[in-house]
Design a protein around this motif. Structure first.
Motif, short mmCIF file in Angstrom:
data_model
loop_
_atom_site.label_atom_id
_atom_site.label_comp_id
_atom_site.label_asym_id
_atom_site.label_seq_id
_atom_site.Cartn_x
_atom_site.Cartn_y
_atom_site.Cartn_z
N GLY A 67 20.07 0.37 -0.73
CA GLY A 67 18.75 0.99 -0.59
C GLY A 67 18.60 1.89 0.62
O GLY A 67 18.80 1.48 1.76
N ILE A 68 18.30 3.17 0.35
CA ILE A 68 17.95 4.11 1.41
C ILE A 68 16.57 4.70 1.09
O ILE A 68 16.10 4.62 -0.04
N ASP A 69 15.93 5.27 2.11
CA ASP A 69 14.59 5.81 1.92
C ASP A 69 14.58 6.98 0.94
O ASP A 69 15.53 7.79 0.90
N PHE A 70 13.49 7.07 0.17
CA PHE A 70 13.30 8.24 -0.69
C PHE A 70 11.82 8.57 -0.76
O PHE A 70 10.96 7.71 -0.53
N ILE A 71 11.53 9.83 -1.02
CA ILE A 71 10.16 10.25 -1.28
C ILE A 71 10.13 10.97 -2.62
O ILE A 71 11.13 11.53 -3.06
N GLN A 72 8.95 10.93 -3.25
CA GLN A 72 8.76 11.61 -4.52
C GLN A 72 7.92 12.87 -4.30
O GLN A 72 6.87 12.82 -3.65
N VAL A 73 8.40 13.98 -4.84
CA VAL A 73 7.61 15.22 -4.88
C VAL A 73 7.44 15.55 -6.36
O VAL A 73 8.24 16.29 -6.95
N PRO A 74 6.43 14.95 -7.01
CA PRO A 74 6.28 15.12 -8.46
C PRO A 74 5.78 16.52 -8.80
O PRO A 74 4.84 17.02 -8.18
N LEU A 125 4.28 12.93 -2.32
CA LEU A 125 3.62 14.16 -1.89
C LEU A 125 3.26 14.97 -3.13
O LEU A 125 4.13 15.52 -3.80
N ILE A 126 1.97 15.01 -3.45
CA ILE A 126 1.50 15.67 -4.67
C ILE A 126 0.86 17.02 -4.32
O ILE A 126 -0.10 17.06 -3.54
N ASP A 127 1.41 18.08 -4.88
CA ASP A 127 0.83 19.42 -4.70
C ASP A 127 0.47 19.96 -6.09
O ASP A 127 1.37 20.31 -6.87
N PRO A 128 -0.83 20.01 -6.41
CA PRO A 128 -1.23 20.48 -7.75
C PRO A 128 -0.75 21.90 -8.07
O PRO A 128 -0.68 22.28 -9.24
N GLN A 129 -0.38 22.67 -7.05
CA GLN A 129 0.10 24.04 -7.30
C GLN A 129 1.35 24.07 -8.18
O GLN A 129 1.61 25.05 -8.86
N PHE A 130 2.13 22.97 -8.14
CA PHE A 130 3.35 22.94 -8.97
C PHE A 130 3.03 23.03 -10.46
O PHE A 130 3.88 23.40 -11.26
N LEU A 131 1.79 22.68 -10.83
CA LEU A 131 1.42 22.75 -12.25
C LEU A 131 1.51 24.19 -12.78
O LEU A 131 1.68 24.42 -13.97
N ASN A 132 1.39 25.16 -11.86
CA ASN A 132 1.48 26.57 -12.27
C ASN A 132 2.87 26.94 -12.77
O ASN A 132 3.05 27.98 -13.40
N THR A 133 3.87 26.09 -12.49
CA THR A 133 5.23 26.39 -12.95
C THR A 133 5.50 25.83 -14.35
O THR A 133 6.58 26.03 -14.90
N LEU A 134 4.50 25.13 -14.93
CA LEU A 134 4.75 24.38 -16.16
C LEU A 134 4.26 25.10 -17.41
O LEU A 134 3.21 25.75 -17.39
N PRO A 135 4.97 24.92 -18.54
CA PRO A 135 4.42 25.37 -19.82
C PRO A 135 3.25 24.46 -20.22
O PRO A 135 3.16 23.31 -19.78
N GLU A 136 2.37 24.98 -21.06
CA GLU A 136 1.17 24.23 -21.46
C GLU A 136 1.52 22.88 -22.11
O GLU A 136 0.85 21.89 -21.89
N ASN A 192 0.84 -1.19 0.00
CA ASN A 192 0.00 0.00 0.00
C ASN A 192 0.88 1.24 0.00
O ASN A 192 1.58 1.50 0.96
N GLN A 193 0.87 1.96 -1.10
CA GLN A 193 1.75 3.11 -1.21
C GLN A 193 1.10 4.35 -0.62
O GLN A 193 -0.07 4.63 -0.86
N SER A 194 1.86 5.10 0.16
CA SER A 194 1.36 6.33 0.78
C SER A 194 1.42 7.49 -0.22
O SER A 194 2.50 7.86 -0.68
N VAL A 195 0.26 8.01 -0.58
CA VAL A 195 0.18 9.16 -1.48
C VAL A 195 -0.66 10.24 -0.80
O VAL A 195 -1.77 9.97 -0.34
N THR A 196 -0.12 11.45 -0.74
CA THR A 196 -0.85 12.57 -0.14
C THR A 196 -1.02 13.66 -1.19
O THR A 196 -0.03 14.09 -1.79
N ILE A 197 -2.25 14.07 -1.42
CA ILE A 197 -2.51 15.20 -2.33
C ILE A 197 -2.89 16.39 -1.45
O ILE A 197 -3.99 16.43 -0.88
N ALA A 198 -1.97 17.33 -1.31
CA ALA A 198 -2.16 18.46 -0.39
C ALA A 198 -1.07 19.49 -0.66
O ALA A 198 -0.06 19.18 -1.31
N PRO A 199 -1.23 20.73 -0.15
CA PRO A 199 -0.13 21.70 -0.28
C PRO A 199 1.15 21.15 0.35
O PRO A 199 1.10 20.54 1.42
#
Length: 344
Positions: free
Chosen positions: A106-113, A149-160, A2-9
């Motif tokens: 192997g060491i711990d890592f987290i993804q901030v996509p 850790l998913i923060d949709p606000q990062f999409l504002n930094t992207l080109p279309e 069970n993968q931990s995914v959080t969608i939040a600021p």
């Protein structure tokens, strides 16, 4: 699994994660774009840390770049109780996770996509790796991050164009697992899509599939719809000049039309479903010119696909909108016909 995914600021999710853990050292891996545009949003919430910066883009997703990352980790004297934080799109997530997964076994890592593509697809499921001698994700491992850790606000930094690329994986998730959502998104223009809703929807589908089949022995192969020919197209175009290269999602969009045609030829979807898919994808992505020599190269590249068995090239094809079958053997002549169909 069970993968931990959080969608939040990120200002909430990162302190929450770090508050529940005790790491000896923290290293951030970013590319030159995410170091500039995304890292500042995290910096204030991090303990003392170092940043390893690598060049951006698929062309740098190689063992040579991994060596630089491993050298940086070694220079920082990371022990097995350290944490790696990957800030970026699919390239950084895949490569940074791969480097963490094999460093000192192997060491711990987290993804901030930070791209839509990585938020809806690449960061979830623990697939890590790098390209090798031009073959996409040829070397890699399965290893689940401690958290995503998913923060949709990062999409504002992207080109279309980057957001449009990520949308292809959302289309794929709908086509393989949710016919009602497919009907909903295809009736809206790209500009009118609700990204927050679609991110949560895609993550849920991917998590359900990955939980049932973590190492892609069966069901998880459905996530490869559009990817057998799509990856081959993407790899073929990697060898062209920089302005001709395709983003991952653009290549997968091409692959989805070709593979929908193969589904139709196998009488697995109707002409209406094929037409709906084709119209929506062409309206969203346009058509890419593929030369006769490209066609043979693309077909040759499918021989390296990871779903293959022996000399059989195996596809995941639609069984109507909202369902997908896998391990379907497709011949080179059938692929040729599907490429010809795409080119119209």
């Amino acid at each position: 699994m069970n993968q931990s995914v959080t969608i939040a600021p990120i200002s909430e999710s990162l302190p929450d994660f770090l508050g529940s853990a005790n790491y000896s050292k923290v290293v951030v891996i970013a590319d030159n774009n995410t170091k500039k545009h995304c890292y500042p949003s995290l910096k204030a919430f991090l303990p003392k840390h170092s940043v390893l910066t690598v060049p951006s883009g698929e062309a740098n997703k190689t063992l040579a770049t991994c060596e630089k990352i491993w050298q940086g980790m070694t220079n920082e004297e990371l022990d097995r109780h350290a944490l790696v934080i990957n800030i970026g799109g699919g390239v950084i997530g895949d490569m940074g996770g791969f480097c963490a997964a094999v460093y000192k076994r192997g060491i711990d890592f987290i993804q901030v996509p930070t791209t839509l593509l990585s938020q809806v697809d690449a960061s979830v499921g623990g697939k890590l790796g790098v390209d090798f001698q031009g073959f996409k994700n040829h070397l890699g491992v399965f290893n689940i991050p401690k958290s995503v850790l998913i923060d949709p606000q990062f999409l504002n930094t992207l080109p279309e164009r980057e957001i449009r690329s990520g949308f292809a994986e959302i289309i794929k998730h709908c086509l393989i697992a949710d016919a009602a959502k497919w009907d909903e998104i295809r009736q809206k223009d790209f500009e009118r899509q609700n990204w927050q809703d679609l991110i949560a929807h895609s993550v849920k589908i991917k998590q359900q599939v990955v939980e049932e089949d973590p190492t892609e022995k069966g069901l998880r192969k459905i996530l490869n719809f559009g990817h057998t020919l799509g990856h081959a197209v993407e790899t073929c175009f990697l060898n062209k000049t920089a302005n001709q290269r395709l983003y991952h999602g653009e290549a997968i969009a091409i692959g989805m039309i070709m593979e929908s045609y193969l589904s139709f030829e196998r009488k697995m979807i109707t002409q209406d479903t094929l037409s709906d898919i084709e119209e929506f994808i062409f309206a969203t992505y346009g058509k890419v010119k593929i030369s006769p020599q490209d066609i043979e190269e693309i077909i040759g590249l499918t021989k390296q696909d990871k779903k293959n068995r022996g000399k059989e090239v195996r596809f995941s094809l639609l069984k109507g909108a909202g369902q997908c079958a896998f391990d379907i053997v497709v011949t080179a002549s059938e692929m040729r016909k599907s490429i010809a169909y795409y080119l119209g």
